[in-house]
Design an enzyme around this catalytic site. Structure first.
Site, PDB file in Angstrom:
ATOM      1  N   HIS A 106       1.515   5.330  -2.266  1.00  0.00           N
ATOM      2  CA  HIS A 106       0.895   6.385  -3.073  1.00  0.00           C
ATOM      3  C   HIS A 106       1.989   7.066  -3.896  1.00  0.00           C
ATOM      4  CE1 HIS A 106      -3.183   6.452  -1.226  1.00  0.00           C
ATOM      5  NE2 HIS A 106      -2.541   5.965  -0.187  1.00  0.00           N
ATOM      6  N   ASP A 163       2.484   3.295   2.889  1.00  0.00           N
ATOM      7  CA  ASP A 163       1.511   4.372   2.689  1.00  0.00           C
ATOM      8  C   ASP A 163       2.201   5.581   2.056  1.00  0.00           C
ATOM      9  OD1 ASP A 163      -1.064   5.334   2.656  1.00  0.00           O
ATOM     10  OD2 ASP A 163      -1.119   5.881   4.761  1.00  0.00           O
ATOM     11  N   ASN A 164       1.946   6.762   2.563  1.00  0.00           N
ATOM     12  CA  ASN A 164       2.460   7.988   1.953  1.00  0.00           C
ATOM     13  C   ASN A 164       3.919   8.235   2.323  1.00  0.00           C
ATOM     14  OD1 ASN A 164      -0.562   8.275   2.594  1.00  0.00           O
ATOM     15  ND2 ASN A 164      -0.247   9.752   0.961  1.00  0.00           N
ATOM     16  N   LYS A 213       1.673  10.789  -5.236  1.00  0.00           N
ATOM     17  CA  LYS A 213       1.823  11.913  -4.304  1.00  0.00           C
ATOM     18  C   LYS A 213       3.249  12.085  -3.800  1.00  0.00           C
ATOM     19  CE  LYS A 213      -2.865  11.335  -2.344  1.00  0.00           C
ATOM     20  NZ  LYS A 213      -3.290  10.109  -3.028  1.00  0.00           N
ATOM     21  N   GLU A 262     -10.553   5.643   7.939  1.00  0.00           N
ATOM     22  CA  GLU A 262      -9.311   6.325   8.308  1.00  0.00           C
ATOM     23  C   GLU A 262      -9.634   7.523   9.200  1.00  0.00           C
ATOM     24  OE1 GLU A 262      -5.157   7.907   6.261  1.00  0.00           O
ATOM     25  OE2 GLU A 262      -6.820   7.322   4.991  1.00  0.00           O
ATOM     26  N   HIS A 301       0.860  -1.191   0.000  1.00  0.00           N
ATOM     27  CA  HIS A 301       0.000   0.000   0.000  1.00  0.00           C
ATOM     28  C   HIS A 301       0.891   1.233   0.000  1.00  0.00           C
ATOM     29  CE1 HIS A 301      -3.863   2.079   1.572  1.00  0.00           C
ATOM     30  NE2 HIS A 301      -2.965   3.039   1.392  1.00  0.00           N
ATOM     31  N   HIS A 349      -9.611   1.971   0.904  1.00  0.00           N
ATOM     32  CA  HIS A 349      -9.279   2.697   2.123  1.00  0.00           C
ATOM     33  C   HIS A 349     -10.549   2.694   2.986  1.00  0.00           C
ATOM     34  CE1 HIS A 349      -5.948   4.121  -0.240  1.00  0.00           C
ATOM     35  NE2 HIS A 349      -5.553   5.016   0.653  1.00  0.00           N
TER      36      HIS A 349
END
Length: 448
Positions: free
Chosen positions: A94, A341-342, A97, A244, A92, A241
């Protein structure tokens, strides 16, 4: 780490001797695996297997217990009880971004501001902007020892075709080094519009995964079911998602499980975040876990980003960290993975797509070390299974020698200090583990 011998840069036969492998990362077909007794006992409580491993032409061709002497049929590389892991799987991320933080910082660190800042940054997201940022992230991931990665791509409106085309180009460019998958990320309400069919067709065209971000809304159940129907019609897997937030009323995970059961959906369904589980009543939690188990849904926890964003208020220490119920999910028999994640964006300004950092922070935040048990699988074997990679995330004879070698001899040593001296093998050969320089991004994102 001891210097890399010359023979490990080619595909000839050689042995890695005196190594230790996390028990859960070994192929189940290996019958002789028993953890080292002294380390399996308190206070260590680590399940590590002592072994010797042979590599030939990029493949693992033999794996024997450490109390047997390896045959003198090839050069040996003595790791002196150093840990050997399968390469990581990051389920997972991104990539679209990533690394926009220097030009689009989050002013107060909140989730709402992160959303707003990303939307402001959309104007930059051309192919010329996306490609170098995403490629930089993949270079980091590869150097740290990841072999497969799944990214969510913001896919609303005209942005979708641009981002998916760039991702597809990178998938082909990296095909000999990384297995890449992509998920369409939109608000779940999009599945209540005519545009949803076009989105599903776009995802199907690229062989991707359908998904969306689920928050409680009046028609949420209807939209979730619409996503299931679109995926079922096109033979797509789903990755959502969910929940959250720290609102105990958020119950998207339960609704996803009920939809999968209602439609007898045979594809893989994965749900990320599930933060609200951490603040729900025991009764709510048990009802949801029972349904998730029955529906055979996997959960991906994103410990670094969730701990950074959740319960954030200026000048106030967070009381809740938002990391989902990792031990409870595992005890219920639900597959649980940890992921990045990010990375360096308004949702999380740090990170380097390093799955060892993810594992380390996950262990600390989730208190997963007493005992460690099967948690090494959460960044290797389990996400490999979620991504449909039967040969990924574990070690066995007949598999590609995609390994991460550490000087650390125990999980305690592994997590006690940064492992910047790790060595990554891909198909038995040592790769260049040099991380890309942030200056490489200066032409795209000013680093100030």
């Amino acid at each position: 780490m001891t210097p890399t011998p010359d023979f490990a840069t080619v595909t000839d036969r050689y042995w890695l001797t005196h190594i230790r492998i996390p028990l859960g990362c070994l192929d189940p077909s290996i019958s002789w695996t028993l953890p080292i007794p002294d380390l399996a006992a308190p206070p260590w409580r680590e399940e590590l297997v002592a072994a010797h491993l042979a590599i030939e032409k990029g493949m693992i061709v033999d794996l024997i217990p450490a109390h047997h002497s390896p045959p003198m049929d090839a050069p040996t590389w003595d790791l002196r009880q150093g840990l050997v892991w399968p390469c990581f799987v990051d389920s997972h991320t991104h990539l679209d971004k990533t690394h926009i933080w220097p030009r689009q910082a989050n002013p107060d660190g909140t989730f709402a501001s992160a959303l707003a800042m990303v939307r402001q940054d959309y104007t930059h997201w051309t192919a010329a902007d996306l490609r170098p940022r995403m490629d930089f992230a993949l270079r980091c991931s590869y150097a740290h020892g990841t072999q497969a990665l799944r990214t969510h791509l913001d896919s609303l409106g005209p942005q979708g075709p641009t981002s998916w085309a760039v991702w597809n180009d990178l998938r082909q460019l990296w095909s000999d080094r990384l297995t890449l998958q992509a998920v369409a990320l939109v608000g779940i309400e999009v599945y209540g519009t005519p545009e949803a069919a076009d989105l599903a067709d776009l995802v199907a065209h690229y062989g991707g995964i359908l998904g969306g971000a689920i928050h409680n809304q009046p028609r949420m159940q209807e939209w979730i079911e619409a996503a299931f129907r679109l995926a079922q019609d096109r033979g797509l897997n789903l990755d959502f998602h969910v929940d959250e937030s720290l609102d105990p009323a958020e119950d998207g995970l339960r609704w996803v499980a009920e939809a999968k059961l209602k439609y007898d959906f045979q594809g893989q369904v994965t749900c990320g975040h599930a933060c609200s589980l951490s603040v729900q009543t025991e009764e709510q939690v048990q009802t949801t876990l029972d349904l998730v188990k029955q529906a055979d849904i996997a959960v991906v926890s994103l410990p670094m980003c969730n701990a950074y964003l959740q319960d954030r208020q200026t000048g106030r220490m967070p009381r809740y960290r938002g990391v989902t119920l990792l031990p409870e999910l595992a005890q219920a028999g639900i597959p649980v993975a940890l992921a990045s994640d990010n990375c360096r964006d308004p949702f999380f300004p740090y990170g380097d797509h390093d799955m060892l950092e993810v594992f380390s922070q996950g262990v600390r935040l989730g208190q997963l070390d007493a005992p460690f048990g099967q948690w090494p699988q959460a960044v290797t074997t389990t996400p490999a299974r979620l991504l449909g990679l039967p040969q990924g995330g574990h070690l066995g004879v007949g598999q590609s020698a995609d390994l991460v070698l550490f000087q650390a001899r125990t999980l305690n040593e592994l997590l006690a200090r940064p492992q910047g001296d790790r060595i990554v093998l891909r198909q038995g050969a040592v790769i260049d583990g040099t991380l890309p320089d942030y200056r490489d991004l200066d032409g795209v994102v000013s680093q100030r």
